[in-house]
Write a protein that holds these residues in place. Sequence first.
Motif, PDB file in Angstrom:
ATOM      1  N   SER A 377       0.820  -1.214   0.000  1.00 23.52           N
ATOM      2  CA  SER A 377       0.000   0.000   0.000  1.00 23.52           C
ATOM      3  C   SER A 377       0.848   1.256   0.000  1.00 23.52           C
ATOM      4  O   SER A 377       0.703   2.132  -0.867  1.00 23.52           O
ATOM      5  CB  SER A 377      -0.943   0.003   1.217  1.00 23.52           C
ATOM      6  OG  SER A 377      -1.814  -1.095   1.195  1.00 23.52           O
ATOM      7  N   VAL A 454      -7.320   1.765   1.921  1.00 25.50           N
ATOM      8  CA  VAL A 454      -6.747   1.105   0.749  1.00 25.50           C
ATOM      9  C   VAL A 454      -7.258  -0.326   0.671  1.00 25.50           C
ATOM     10  O   VAL A 454      -7.325  -1.028   1.690  1.00 25.50           O
ATOM     11  CB  VAL A 454      -5.205   1.104   0.822  1.00 25.50           C
ATOM     12  CG1 VAL A 454      -4.609   0.387  -0.378  1.00 25.50           C
ATOM     13  CG2 VAL A 454      -4.662   2.524   0.914  1.00 25.50           C
ATOM     14  N   VAL A 456      -6.291  -3.872  -1.086  1.00 23.09           N
ATOM     15  CA  VAL A 456      -5.215  -4.588  -1.766  1.00 23.09           C
ATOM     16  C   VAL A 456      -5.764  -5.923  -2.279  1.00 23.09           C
ATOM     17  O   VAL A 456      -6.381  -6.679  -1.523  1.00 23.09           O
ATOM     18  CB  VAL A 456      -4.025  -4.838  -0.824  1.00 23.09           C
ATOM     19  CG1 VAL A 456      -2.903  -5.564  -1.563  1.00 23.09           C
ATOM     20  CG2 VAL A 456      -3.512  -3.517  -0.244  1.00 23.09           C
ATOM     21  N   ILE A 467      -2.532  -2.886  -6.048  1.00 22.55           N
ATOM     22  CA  ILE A 467      -3.580  -1.884  -5.850  1.00 22.55           C
ATOM     23  C   ILE A 467      -3.531  -0.913  -7.030  1.00 22.55           C
ATOM     24  O   ILE A 467      -2.493  -0.764  -7.685  1.00 22.55           O
ATOM     25  CB  ILE A 467      -3.444  -1.096  -4.524  1.00 22.55           C
ATOM     26  CG1 ILE A 467      -2.189  -0.220  -4.524  1.00 22.55           C
ATOM     27  CG2 ILE A 467      -3.463  -2.012  -3.330  1.00 22.55           C
ATOM     28  CD1 ILE A 467      -2.145   0.756  -3.368  1.00 22.55           C
ATOM     29  N   VAL A 472      -7.852   3.410  -3.616  1.00 24.64           N
ATOM     30  CA  VAL A 472      -7.376   4.236  -2.498  1.00 24.64           C
ATOM     31  C   VAL A 472      -8.330   5.396  -2.265  1.00 24.64           C
ATOM     32  O   VAL A 472      -8.627   6.152  -3.186  1.00 24.64           O
ATOM     33  CB  VAL A 472      -5.956   4.782  -2.770  1.00 24.64           C
ATOM     34  CG1 VAL A 472      -5.451   5.563  -1.556  1.00 24.64           C
ATOM     35  CG2 VAL A 472      -4.995   3.659  -3.125  1.00 24.64           C
TER      36      VAL A 472
END
Length: 500
Positions: A377, A454, A456, A467, A472
Amino acid sequence: MTSDIVRIHCRSSEGDTFDKVLVGIAYKKQLHNFTGARNPHKMNLNVLLVGFDSISRMTAIRKYVKTRDYILNKLNGIELEGYNIVGDGTPQALIPILTGTTEIELPESRRGFKNARHVDGHPFIWKDYKKDGYITHFVEDLPPISIFNHRMVGFNHQPTDHYGRPYYLASESRVELYFPFCYKGSKKHNIFLKMFEDFFDMYPNKMKFGFGFHSEISHDDNNRIELFDEDVYLWLKSLEDKGHLNNTMLIFMSDHGARFSQFRATSQGKLEERMPFFTFTFPKWFEKVYPDAMQNFRINSKRLVTPFDIHATMYHMINYDGTGIGDVNNRGISLFREIPKHRTCAHAFVEPHWCACLDWQVVEANSPLLKRAIFVSISSINKWIQTASNQCHFLRISKITRSKQYHANSRMLKFKKSADNHGRIADLSSKTTYDETFYQITFITEPGSGLFEVTVRHNLKSNEMTIGLSDVSRTNAYGDDPKCIKDTLPHLERFCKCKT
């Protein structure tokens, strides 16, 4: 008047002055004579699509008391209880409604990007209505952060027959001392709403398509909607009393719930961001003429609905070919067709990051896979910042506030097909297994105290974690932190903390 906008400047003999920019709908003979193509397949309804920023359905229940009650109980409106956004912020909420596509599928139009072009060529739904003889109107307040001008290069030519942007540019440029929510004795939201009432007054016998979006009063704090609940109610009542709603599909809505507030940091706030207020009203006669379509609409009010479906519905209105069951494999399904009950976010092209239907489970903080997801991230964010590293700080994580994991539930994996011809019964005999899982992590970064959420994606076959920008969310306001790139790299604003 030959123009929708006029500036009045007066000076009295005593030296007092009056200076104000006024807006209305000018008489245009060519528009009154305009007919367009003959289309036997349209439903012959005006469309009025009006939204206010950052209002979830639950916020509307709490704060939009008179407006919501009037829509649902006086106008017999339909509220979409399962409406789910498909991306971050206003453009990603409204572009699919207006074009039936995502921003990434359209020609590059972002400022600071090579070959960026104006958005005039986008397939806006009002173009289809214009071909069918509709008079069109588009109004949006706050010119600096408007949908197609904040990050994009905007329009090169006026996009609709009447257009509100020149008024806002002219009026705000002449305000010596800025007053939020008011312009020289008038409430700004009332000026905005009256533009559409004037539009309907000017063309009582013409088909009309109007789209308006207002941000100032609710963008930063949706608790303020209490301040204009009475005014919106009175505006709706005026439209009804004048008969404007007798042949109009009114869509009164919002783009998403609150994005920048302490409430957004809660689980309830996260859910509400993804499920905005969205309503439809139809004339009383409409259900008698289209009973099956309205029955499906009411069924769909409790099904998973996305912005793509709103576009499909508006397109269906001028290309009506009956009702039936919608194809679950289509990204957009008209609400005049029944949406299959077994539709999932995957069917509807809603990424896991935005899906309100998923069951996320808490992950132990010492999980090696979680630690890896956290590293991916922050590394990805800093990789994006790299393009502006001479102006923006790289970020580091100072605190993990929440971490969860999701993979497809067993019932969804077992779904094979519809077991009947109407899409009402599910065949759950599939032996499908999941090959990916998702981690959703919320953390604070420094410098700048950014709060990020976030998602993932972990591919279990390749063991790769990835990502994208759309995975996000920045969930607290960044203010002037990214001012050094605001005009050149606006897509990085949520990440950038300027060095100077």
